[in-house]
Write an enzyme that holds these catalytic residues in place. Structure first.
Site, PDB file in Angstrom:
ATOM      1  N   THR A   1       0.851  -1.189   0.000  1.00  6.71           N
ATOM      2  CA  THR A   1       0.000   0.000   0.000  1.00  6.71           C
ATOM      3  C   THR A   1       0.886   1.237   0.000  1.00  6.71           C
ATOM      4  O   THR A   1       1.927   1.260   0.669  1.00  6.71           O
ATOM      5  CB  THR A   1      -0.940   0.017   1.213  1.00  6.71           C
TER       6      THR A   1
ATOM      7  N   HIS B   1       2.492 -11.559  14.340  1.00  4.17           N
ATOM      8  CA  HIS B   1       3.529 -12.103  15.220  1.00  4.17           C
ATOM      9  C   HIS B   1       3.286 -13.580  15.554  1.00  4.17           C
ATOM     10  O   HIS B   1       4.171 -14.256  16.073  1.00  4.17           O
ATOM     11  CB  HIS B   1       3.598 -11.282  16.518  1.00  4.17           C
TER      12      HIS B   1
END
Length: 426
Positions: free
Chosen positions: A345, A397
């Site tokens: 993006t 994560h």
């Protein structure tokens, strides 16, 4: 004969839509193949075309209502008697005339009406194909579509065609309102309140975006790491090659192809960023379908460049430009938006200096590009001015360790600052 207007098949995994906007009113003439209503889905807007020529007899589902595949949302009257039916706003005037006209003249007039309406229907030209965004612009600017030539595929009128028409002064100028009659001066009153509120219905796409962004934050263990990259080498390369590149390939050499190649090179080194979680399994993908986020009028969409690792710089630039244009004109298909293994993006096109992008689940990584800004940097013991860009990598994560994410972003930095290696690593 009444013909039902039904919700068509909307594509894989989409079973519901919202009535976005009726393009015709009840009693208006509709030509075969002309769009009648615009449906909003989670991913794209879809125009429903009239299968036959006739009058829009009845609107069953109003704007904002949810509908399913196969639902009847309106009816189209295709026989001659329907064509002769007067528009609702003309009924009072016609009723008044019928009360004053002699009885001997009334019957012939009624008998001639169907034939006249049928002839009028034959003479009416078919409406030109037009994108939803262009139609909205034409309505707002008062542009007569009959004088606009479409530059899109199949002669389709685009928003650029409407903008060009407005700039040439073809749009009718607003007529000044007549001066009001003199009124006595009003008595002094308290100043009007500026605490005005407005309620605007959220589009179906905007609702879906909101829902998925919240789900991403609730589902993924999302973190963001940052770095900065010196854009001098890429900018110098583009300056030297942009003219010959455009002449040879017919497309501009932008930054997105460099970053797409750099992302692919980093994904090959750190494959966990190109994976997703499915139950208790980690699915590592050895193909590279890169999503390119595009800010469209109806909300953010992420069309996908398939097998981006097999494409040249020119092929990447051409496909990204095509996807971005179709996204802004709401002409993307569902296939353009499905899948994707990693997303890029670019908030820099809007002037963003730094941000934390949100994951496009079930992907586990998204790269955020930002504005290129000249800044003083330490270089070989000296202060130098360099065009710098901040990069942001948001990652899940649960799959990606912090050290892996940091090294992934460093690898992108290395490839961009030495773009010749992209031919080998990207």
């Amino acid at each position: 004969m009444a013909v039902e207007i039904k919700v068509p098949a909307l594509g894989e995994s989409i079973v519901e839509a919202t009535i976005g906007r009726w393009l015709k009113r009840e009693g208006e003439q509709v030509s075969a193949g002309e769009p009648v209503v615009e449906l909003e889905t989670d991913k794209v807007n879809i125009e429903v075309m009239a299968e036959q020529t006739g009058l829009l007899e009845r609107i069953i589902k109003r704007e904002g209502e949810n509908v399913g595949i196969g639902d009847t949302i309106g009816t189209l009257q295709t026989d001659g008697s329907a064509a002769a039916a007067p528009a609702p706003q003309e009924a009072p005037a016609q009723a008044k005339e019928s009360t004053t006209a002699p009885a001997t003249q009334e019957a012939p007039a009624q008998a001639e009406a169907p034939a006249q309406a049928e002839e009028s229907t034959k003479r009416q030209p078919a409406a030109p194909p037009i994108t939803p965004v262009a139609r909205r612009m034409a309505t707002e600017q008062g542009v007569d579509l009959s004088g606009v030539t479409g530059s899109g595929p199949g002669g389709r009128i685009t928003k650029e065609d409407i903008a060009a028409r407005v700039q040439t002064g073809a749009a009718p100028a607003a007529q000044p309102a007549p001066a009001p009659a003199a009124q006595p001066a009003p008595a002094p009153s308290a100043p009007a309140s500026d605490r005005r509120e407005e309620r605007v219905r959220m589009s179906r796409r905007r609702q879906t975006i909101a829902q998925r962004l919240v789900e991403a934050q609730h589902t993924a263990a999302m973190l963001t790491t940052f770095n900065e990259v010196d854009m001098s080498a890429v900018m110098e390369l583009r300056k030297r090659r942009k003219e010959s590149f455009r002449e040879r390939h017919g497309v501009n050499l932008g930054f997105m192809s460099f970053f797409t190649k750099a992302v692919i090179g980093a994904l090959k080194t750190f494959p966990h960023l190109n994976a997703e979680i499915q139950g208790n399994e980690l699915v590592i993908k050895h193909y590279y379908d890169i999503g390119i986020a595009v800010g469209a009028e109806e909300g953010l969409v992420v069309p996908v460049v398939r097998n981006a690792d097999r494409k040249t710089f020119a092929e990447l630039e051409r496909e990204i430009a095509d996807l971005a244009e179709r996204a802004r004109e709401t002409r993307l298909s569902l296939a353009d938006l499905q899948g994707g293994t990693f997303t890029i993006t670019n908030g820099g096109v809007f002037g963003s200096l730094m941000s934390t992008p949100i994951l496009n689940t079930p992907q586990v990584g998204i790269l955020g590009m930002h504005k290129i800004q000249e800044r003083p940097v330490a270089l070989n013991g000296q202060v130098a001015i360099r065009p710098m860009m901040y990069l942001a990598l948001s990652y899940d994560h649960r799959i990606v360790d912090g050290s892996e994410a940091v090294r992934f972003l460093v690898r992108i930095k290395e490839l961009i600052e030495d773009p010749e290696t992209l031919l080998l690593e990207g």
